[in-house]
Write a protein that holds these residues in place. Structure first.
Motif, PDB file in Angstrom:
ATOM      1  N   TYR A  81      -6.920 -12.864  12.088  1.00  0.00           N
ATOM      2  CA  TYR A  81      -8.224 -13.389  11.730  1.00  0.00           C
ATOM      3  C   TYR A  81      -8.345 -13.346  10.207  1.00  0.00           C
ATOM      4  O   TYR A  81      -7.575 -12.661   9.522  1.00  0.00           O
ATOM      5  N   GLU A  82      -9.317 -14.072   9.665  1.00  0.00           N
ATOM      6  CA  GLU A  82      -9.503 -14.130   8.222  1.00  0.00           C
ATOM      7  C   GLU A  82      -9.862 -12.747   7.684  1.00  0.00           C
ATOM      8  O   GLU A  82     -10.752 -12.079   8.188  1.00  0.00           O
ATOM      9  N   SER A  83      -9.129 -12.315   6.655  1.00  0.00           N
ATOM     10  CA  SER A  83      -9.381 -11.021   6.041  1.00  0.00           C
ATOM     11  C   SER A  83      -9.098 -11.124   4.554  1.00  0.00           C
ATOM     12  O   SER A  83      -8.564 -12.132   4.075  1.00  0.00           O
ATOM     13  N   THR A  84      -9.433 -10.068   3.821  1.00  0.00           N
ATOM     14  CA  THR A  84      -9.226 -10.050   2.375  1.00  0.00           C
ATOM     15  C   THR A  84      -8.284  -8.920   1.995  1.00  0.00           C
ATOM     16  O   THR A  84      -8.025  -8.005   2.800  1.00  0.00           O
ATOM     17  N   ALA A  85      -7.796  -8.965   0.778  1.00  0.00           N
ATOM     18  CA  ALA A  85      -6.891  -7.922   0.291  1.00  0.00           C
ATOM     19  C   ALA A  85      -7.577  -6.567   0.256  1.00  0.00           C
ATOM     20  O   ALA A  85      -6.921  -5.530   0.383  1.00  0.00           O
ATOM     21  N   MET A  86      -8.891  -6.552   0.097  1.00  0.00           N
ATOM     22  CA  MET A  86      -9.633  -5.292   0.042  1.00  0.00           C
ATOM     23  C   MET A  86      -9.647  -4.586   1.389  1.00  0.00           C
ATOM     24  O   MET A  86     -10.003  -3.411   1.463  1.00  0.00           O
ATOM     25  N   ASP A  87      -9.269  -5.295   2.456  1.00  0.00           N
ATOM     26  CA  ASP A  87      -9.242  -4.683   3.793  1.00  0.00           C
ATOM     27  C   ASP A  87      -7.956  -3.907   4.053  1.00  0.00           C
ATOM     28  O   ASP A  87      -7.828  -3.267   5.097  1.00  0.00           O
ATOM     29  N   TYR A  88      -7.001  -3.948   3.116  1.00  0.00           N
ATOM     30  CA  TYR A  88      -5.684  -3.352   3.344  1.00  0.00           C
ATOM     31  C   TYR A  88      -5.368  -2.277   2.309  1.00  0.00           C
ATOM     32  O   TYR A  88      -5.761  -2.377   1.144  1.00  0.00           O
ATOM     33  N   LEU A  89      -4.639  -1.265   2.762  1.00  0.00           N
ATOM     34  CA  LEU A  89      -4.169  -0.182   1.895  1.00  0.00           C
ATOM     35  C   LEU A  89      -2.746   0.193   2.287  1.00  0.00           C
ATOM     36  O   LEU A  89      -2.374   0.099   3.456  1.00  0.00           O
ATOM     37  N   PRO A  90      -1.930   0.650   1.326  1.00  0.00           N
ATOM     38  CA  PRO A  90      -0.559   1.059   1.657  1.00  0.00           C
ATOM     39  C   PRO A  90      -0.510   2.500   2.165  1.00  0.00           C
ATOM     40  O   PRO A  90      -1.272   3.350   1.709  1.00  0.00           O
ATOM     41  N   CYS A  91       0.379   2.747   3.095  1.00  0.00           N
ATOM     42  CA  CYS A  91       0.628   4.120   3.549  1.00  0.00           C
ATOM     43  C   CYS A  91       1.370   4.866   2.448  1.00  0.00           C
ATOM     44  O   CYS A  91       2.315   4.338   1.859  1.00  0.00           O
ATOM     45  N   LYS A  92       0.955   6.080   2.147  1.00  0.00           N
ATOM     46  CA  LYS A  92       1.581   6.813   1.050  1.00  0.00           C
ATOM     47  C   LYS A  92       2.929   7.409   1.434  1.00  0.00           C
ATOM     48  O   LYS A  92       3.608   7.994   0.586  1.00  0.00           O
ATOM     49  N   PHE A  93       3.344   7.249   2.691  1.00  0.00           N
ATOM     50  CA  PHE A  93       4.648   7.747   3.118  1.00  0.00           C
ATOM     51  C   PHE A  93       5.669   6.615   3.254  1.00  0.00           C
ATOM     52  O   PHE A  93       6.775   6.699   2.736  1.00  0.00           O
ATOM     53  N   CYS A  94       5.296   5.541   3.938  1.00  0.00           N
ATOM     54  CA  CYS A  94       6.250   4.446   4.173  1.00  0.00           C
ATOM     55  C   CYS A  94       5.965   3.220   3.323  1.00  0.00           C
ATOM     56  O   CYS A  94       6.761   2.298   3.285  1.00  0.00           O
ATOM     57  N   PHE A  95       4.797   3.192   2.634  1.00  0.00           N
ATOM     58  CA  PHE A  95       4.409   2.129   1.714  1.00  0.00           C
ATOM     59  C   PHE A  95       4.138   0.786   2.392  1.00  0.00           C
ATOM     60  O   PHE A  95       3.997  -0.227   1.715  1.00  0.00           O
ATOM     61  N   ALA A  96       4.067   0.749   3.710  1.00  0.00           N
ATOM     62  CA  ALA A  96       3.682  -0.479   4.407  1.00  0.00           C
ATOM     63  C   ALA A  96       2.173  -0.668   4.294  1.00  0.00           C
ATOM     64  O   ALA A  96       1.412   0.292   4.247  1.00  0.00           O
ATOM     65  N   MET A  97       1.727  -1.925   4.254  1.00  0.00           N
ATOM     66  CA  MET A  97       0.313  -2.241   4.083  1.00  0.00           C
ATOM     67  C   MET A  97      -0.355  -2.383   5.444  1.00  0.00           C
ATOM     68  O   MET A  97       0.058  -3.210   6.262  1.00  0.00           O
ATOM     69  N   TYR A  98      -1.391  -1.568   5.669  1.00  0.00           N
ATOM     70  CA  TYR A  98      -2.125  -1.572   6.939  1.00  0.00           C
ATOM     71  C   TYR A  98      -3.601  -1.846   6.690  1.00  0.00           C
ATOM     72  O   TYR A  98      -4.114  -1.617   5.582  1.00  0.00           O
ATOM     73  N   VAL A  99      -4.280  -2.300   7.728  1.00  0.00           N
ATOM     74  CA  VAL A  99      -5.738  -2.395   7.659  1.00  0.00           C
ATOM     75  C   VAL A  99      -6.283  -0.992   7.404  1.00  0.00           C
ATOM     76  O   VAL A  99      -5.911  -0.039   8.093  1.00  0.00           O
ATOM     77  N   LYS A 100      -7.142  -0.860   6.415  1.00  0.00           N
ATOM     78  CA  LYS A 100      -7.550   0.473   5.953  1.00  0.00           C
ATOM     79  C   LYS A 100      -8.261   1.280   7.041  1.00  0.00           C
ATOM     80  O   LYS A 100      -8.162   2.511   7.066  1.00  0.00           O
ATOM     81  N   THR A 101      -8.952   0.605   7.951  1.00  0.00           N
ATOM     82  CA  THR A 101      -9.643   1.338   9.014  1.00  0.00           C
ATOM     83  C   THR A 101      -8.679   1.878  10.065  1.00  0.00           C
ATOM     84  O   THR A 101      -9.051   2.747  10.857  1.00  0.00           O
ATOM     85  N   ASP A 102      -7.436   1.366  10.088  1.00  0.00           N
ATOM     86  CA  ASP A 102      -6.432   1.850  11.037  1.00  0.00           C
ATOM     87  C   ASP A 102      -5.416   2.780  10.385  1.00  0.00           C
ATOM     88  O   ASP A 102      -4.490   3.255  11.055  1.00  0.00           O
TER      89      ASP A 102
END
Length: 376
Positions: free
Chosen positions: A163-184
């Protein structure tokens, strides 16, 4: 039939246990690398693994947050009846997208330490896939940081958006550095196979700590990064991180008494107050992006209107609902004007110096006497 079933179950259980032991062993063998990643997650170093910078920081007038409307998030192209394999991952070494990143790493970069370590494991093994996944995530992470810094491009998340989302909705994991939805992100942290056990209290603010991996417009000290890391990750904190003047004020306050724990809350509150004021003034004047635009005699009335709106000014009684906040903002704005004057002197920018001086003079002459005749 039963015997075969039990055998398969035993083999599966043995494989899972063996995989966990291999992951643990691998993390122990690369203890220095794990410690380095932990330091990066806390924002204490600016260099990443493999000798590549974690964040490509360029000077920007608008800041990361204000530019994110030009950034897209990779969306899934799957239809109801068909799955489309069109996702491309960025190579950590070439910095180019490839649809078959594992094959590319094996053919072109097998001499790299991290790739060689992965290829040393049996083809199809979980450990091989895990280590290659780490290299793939780092490539996407560097690409995502570059996109966030430049303000244009496409973010590559771990899972494509449906679904439509923005870059502000995502954050990187500090262990594996993959980008996830910040609420998950908190859910992923619980099961991240590259998680490093830290000998420190568990931080419940997962989003705040991971947000430190995103690029900032200005470099800040590790002490101030810890203070920012304690903030709730929201729109206000994003403004704090993207505005150079707010960060500069925070640095000065930290150098003065930031080592004293009881003053850290005051530093956070000051920075967030200014960020809220900037957000309010942006709704009044669309030309306002950073405080550098706001510290201008031509924008003085906009500042006053923003303070009134933010602190609940009542025109009928000529009083503030929160007079203490208005007073604090006045002092903070004077400090910001002084910081901008210092920047102008170093850059030999007479026009900028004049604007900052005139703005502070207006605060001195008219803030309380003309516009804000109130109980402050």
């Amino acid at each position: 039939m039963d015997s075969s079933s039990h055998t398969e179950e035993d083999l599966y259980e043995f494989e899972m246990n063996n995989t966990e032991q291999q992951v643990s062993l691998s993390l122990e063998m690369s203890e220095e690398e794990a410690e380095e990643e932990t330091r990066k997650a806390e924002g204490q170093v600016a260099e990443g693994i493999l000798g590549k910078p974690l964040m490509k920081i360029h000077e920007s007038t608008h800041g990361c947050c204000s530019q994110q409307h030009n950034i897209k998030v990779k969306m899934s192209s799957n239809s109801v009846h068909q799955r489309i394999y069109d996702k491309k991952n960025y190579c950590l070494y070439c910095e180019k997208p490839y649809s078959k990143i594992a094959r590319h790493l094996q053919q072109k970069h097998s001499e790299k330490v991290e790739v060689a370590k992965a290829l040393a494991h049996i083809r199809g093994s979980t450990m091989r896939a895990l280590l290659l996944s780490k290299v793939r995530n780092m490539g996407n992470y560097h690409h995502n940081c570059s996109v966030l810094t430049s303000g244009k491009g496409e973010i590559i998340p771990k899972r494509q958006a449906t679904y439509e989302s923005t870059a502000m909705d995502y954050l990187p994991c500090k262990f594996c550095f993959a980008m996830y939805v910040k609420t998950d992100l908190w859910r992923h942290h619980k099961r991240c196979k590259l998680q490093v056990k830290e000998n420190m209290p568990v931080k419940r603010k997962v989003q705040a700590s991971c947000s430190l991996l995103l690029p900032m417009d200005s470099e800040v000290s590790s002490g101030l990064k810890k203070i920012i890391g304690d903030m709730t990750y929201d729109a206000v904190t994003q403004v704090v991180k993207s505005d150079p003047l707010i960060l500069a004020l925070g640095e000065r306050m930290f150098l003065k008494n930031g080592e004293v724990s009881r003053h850290r809350a005051d530093i956070r509150n000051k920075m967030r107050e200014l960020a809220r004021l900037l957000l309010v003034t942006r709704t009044i004047d669309k030309d306002i992006v950073t405080f550098k635009d706001l510290i201008n005699p031509g924008k003085f009335n906009t500042v006053l209107d923003g303070v009134k709106k933010m602190t609940g000014f009542d025109n009928s009684t000529n009083r503030f609902s929160i007079p203490s906040t208005a007073l604090k903002l006045r002092h903070s704005l004077v400090k910001l004007s002084y910081i901008l004057q210092g920047e102008a002197l170093r850059q030999e920018d007479d026009a900028l110096k004049g604007r900052a001086e005139q703005f502070s003079k207006l605060i001195e002459l008219e803030w309380k006497e003309t516009y804000l005749k109130s109980n402050i």
